[in-house]
Scaffold this motif. Structure first.
Motif, PDB file in Angstrom:
ATOM      1  N   UNK A   1      34.500  52.273  32.585  1.00 26.18           N
ATOM      2  CA  UNK A   1      35.127  51.843  33.763  1.00 26.18           C
ATOM      3  C   UNK A   1      36.874  51.630  33.250  1.00 26.18           C
ATOM      4  N   UNK A   2      37.619  52.360  34.158  1.00 22.02           N
ATOM      5  CA  UNK A   2      38.903  52.314  33.838  1.00 22.02           C
ATOM      6  C   UNK A   2      39.765  52.091  34.842  1.00 22.02           C
ATOM      7  N   UNK A   3      40.322  50.936  35.043  1.00 23.41           N
ATOM      8  CA  UNK A   3      41.247  50.323  36.253  1.00 23.41           C
ATOM      9  C   UNK A   3      42.494  49.935  35.504  1.00 23.41           C
ATOM     10  N   UNK A   4      43.604  50.369  36.151  1.00 25.62           N
ATOM     11  CA  UNK A   4      44.870  49.732  35.854  1.00 25.62           C
ATOM     12  C   UNK A   4      45.125  48.751  36.946  1.00 25.62           C
ATOM     13  N   UNK A   5      45.363  47.353  36.495  1.00 24.75           N
ATOM     14  CA  UNK A   5      45.640  46.644  37.617  1.00 24.75           C
ATOM     15  C   UNK A   5      47.092  46.340  37.965  1.00 24.75           C
ATOM     16  N   UNK A   6      47.275  46.065  39.141  1.00 24.79           N
ATOM     17  CA  UNK A   6      48.777  45.932  39.713  1.00 24.79           C
ATOM     18  C   UNK A   6      48.862  44.411  39.688  1.00 24.79           C
ATOM     19  N   UNK A   7      49.994  43.965  39.925  1.00 29.14           N
ATOM     20  CA  UNK A   7      50.563  42.533  40.120  1.00 29.14           C
ATOM     21  C   UNK A   7      50.770  42.043  41.461  1.00 29.14           C
ATOM     22  N   UNK A   8      50.664  43.217  42.468  1.00 22.24           N
ATOM     23  CA  UNK A   8      50.797  42.714  43.787  1.00 22.24           C
ATOM     24  C   UNK A   8      49.432  42.202  44.409  1.00 22.24           C
ATOM     25  N   UNK A   9      48.394  42.851  44.276  1.00 27.38           N
ATOM     26  CA  UNK A   9      47.035  42.654  44.882  1.00 27.38           C
ATOM     27  C   UNK A   9      46.102  41.737  44.073  1.00 27.38           C
ATOM     28  N   UNK A  10      45.331  40.842  44.834  1.00 28.72           N
ATOM     29  CA  UNK A  10      44.437  40.112  44.064  1.00 28.72           C
ATOM     30  C   UNK A  10      43.587  40.918  43.353  1.00 28.72           C
ATOM     31  N   UNK A  11      43.346  40.585  42.095  1.00 28.96           N
ATOM     32  CA  UNK A  11      42.349  41.701  41.231  1.00 28.96           C
ATOM     33  C   UNK A  11      41.167  41.779  41.812  1.00 28.96           C
ATOM     34  N   UNK A  12      40.313  40.777  42.254  1.00 27.52           N
ATOM     35  CA  UNK A  12      39.154  41.121  42.939  1.00 27.52           C
ATOM     36  C   UNK A  12      39.158  42.043  44.006  1.00 27.52           C
ATOM     37  N   UNK A  13      40.221  42.153  44.925  1.00 26.89           N
ATOM     38  CA  UNK A  13      40.333  43.289  45.668  1.00 26.89           C
ATOM     39  C   UNK A  13      40.429  44.801  44.952  1.00 26.89           C
ATOM     40  N   UNK A  14      41.196  44.695  44.049  1.00 29.33           N
ATOM     41  CA  UNK A  14      41.375  45.905  43.220  1.00 29.33           C
ATOM     42  C   UNK A  14      40.051  46.468  42.556  1.00 29.33           C
ATOM     43  N   UNK A  15      39.104  45.398  42.206  1.00 31.80           N
ATOM     44  CA  UNK A  15      37.814  45.853  41.734  1.00 31.80           C
ATOM     45  C   UNK A  15      37.205  46.458  42.861  1.00 31.80           C
ATOM     46  N   UNK A  16      37.009  45.844  44.075  1.00 32.75           N
ATOM     47  CA  UNK A  16      36.485  46.241  45.327  1.00 32.75           C
ATOM     48  C   UNK A  16      37.002  47.756  45.479  1.00 32.75           C
ATOM     49  N   UNK A  17      38.276  47.799  45.406  1.00 33.05           N
ATOM     50  CA  UNK A  17      38.938  49.364  45.636  1.00 33.05           C
ATOM     51  C   UNK A  17      38.432  50.337  44.826  1.00 33.05           C
ATOM     52  N   UNK A  18      38.322  49.644  43.377  1.00 35.45           N
ATOM     53  CA  UNK A  18      37.888  50.926  42.465  1.00 35.45           C
ATOM     54  C   UNK A  18      36.389  51.360  42.798  1.00 35.45           C
ATOM     55  N   UNK A  19      35.652  50.326  43.119  1.00 41.10           N
ATOM     56  CA  UNK A  19      34.088  50.547  43.737  1.00 41.10           C
ATOM     57  C   UNK A  19      34.300  51.475  44.704  1.00 41.10           C
ATOM     58  N   UNK A  20      34.953  51.317  45.773  1.00 42.50           N
ATOM     59  CA  UNK A  20      34.980  52.440  46.898  1.00 42.50           C
ATOM     60  C   UNK A  20      35.550  53.701  46.352  1.00 42.50           C
ATOM     61  N   UNK A  21      36.630  53.649  45.718  1.00 38.25           N
ATOM     62  CA  UNK A  21      36.891  55.018  45.174  1.00 38.25           C
ATOM     63  C   UNK A  21      35.893  55.646  44.331  1.00 38.25           C
ATOM     64  N   UNK A  22      34.865  55.042  43.389  1.00 44.02           N
ATOM     65  CA  UNK A  22      34.060  55.606  42.856  1.00 44.02           C
ATOM     66  C   UNK A  22      32.871  56.125  43.648  1.00 44.02           C
ATOM     67  N   UNK A  23      32.571  55.503  44.908  1.00 40.52           N
ATOM     68  CA  UNK A  23      31.785  55.790  45.787  1.00 40.52           C
ATOM     69  C   UNK A  23      32.038  56.861  46.373  1.00 40.52           C
ATOM     70  N   UNK A  24      33.378  56.863  46.904  1.00 38.05           N
ATOM     71  CA  UNK A  24      33.957  57.925  47.637  1.00 38.05           C
ATOM     72  C   UNK A  24      34.035  59.323  47.067  1.00 38.05           C
ATOM     73  N   UNK A  25      34.084  59.295  45.424  1.00 39.05           N
ATOM     74  CA  UNK A  25      34.074  60.429  44.963  1.00 39.05           C
ATOM     75  C   UNK A  25      32.820  61.016  44.309  1.00 39.05           C
ATOM     76  N   UNK A  26      31.800  60.067  44.507  1.00 41.13           N
ATOM     77  CA  UNK A  26      30.416  60.616  43.947  1.00 41.13           C
ATOM     78  C   UNK A  26      30.041  59.928  42.649  1.00 41.13           C
ATOM     79  N   UNK A  27      30.791  59.244  42.131  1.00 39.42           N
ATOM     80  CA  UNK A  27      30.579  58.765  40.557  1.00 39.42           C
ATOM     81  C   UNK A  27      29.646  57.759  40.776  1.00 39.42           C
ATOM     82  N   UNK A  28      29.503  56.942  41.990  1.00 39.30           N
ATOM     83  CA  UNK A  28      28.309  55.892  42.089  1.00 39.30           C
ATOM     84  C   UNK A  28      27.478  56.312  43.170  1.00 39.30           C
TER      85      UNK A  28
END
Length: 125
Positions: A1-28
């Protein structure tokens, strides 16, 4: 798992987005087991409470499900999984439209620019 966190958004929401992206591209895939909350926290070097919050949010959204004493899994609901991709596309388009709207570019010109850029990226990527 490779996430680059930004300082704008809460980390937990960035994790949720990462999972969504992985689902969308078929990795999950539907029904796929995902790391435990503690494993995720260790992998991403985040607070275990943050991982817990991300999993809680994903459960509330219907992206994952957890049964007692079993690992969490990506939902098997195909409609939910396909809606994730659509949601990400709509979010990106909304952000783009809001950014470009003040410039007042004609739609046809804009579509040509987007198509050219997208095709160039595909060739280079």
């Amino acid at each position: 798992m490779n996430i680059t966190f930004n300082n704008r958004d809460p980390v937990y929401l960035q994790v949720v987005r990462y999972f969504k992206e992985q689902i969308a591209i078929g990795h999950f895939a539907a029904g796929q087991e995902i790391p435990s909350r503690r494993e995720l926290a260790a992998l991403l070097k985040i607070n275990p409470n943050t991982a817990q919050k991300a999993y809680k949010e994903m459960e509330e959204q219907g992206l994952i499900h957890t049964e007692r004493n079993f690992p969490s899994r990506i939902t098997s609901d195909e409609a939910m999984l396909s809606s994730v991709r659509e949601e990400l596309i709509h979010e990106a388009v909304e952000t783009f439209v809001q950014a470009i709207k003040p410039i007042k570019v004609p739609v046809n010109e804009l579509l040509d620019i987007i198509k050219e850029k997208y095709e160039r990226e595909e060739k280079e990527g």
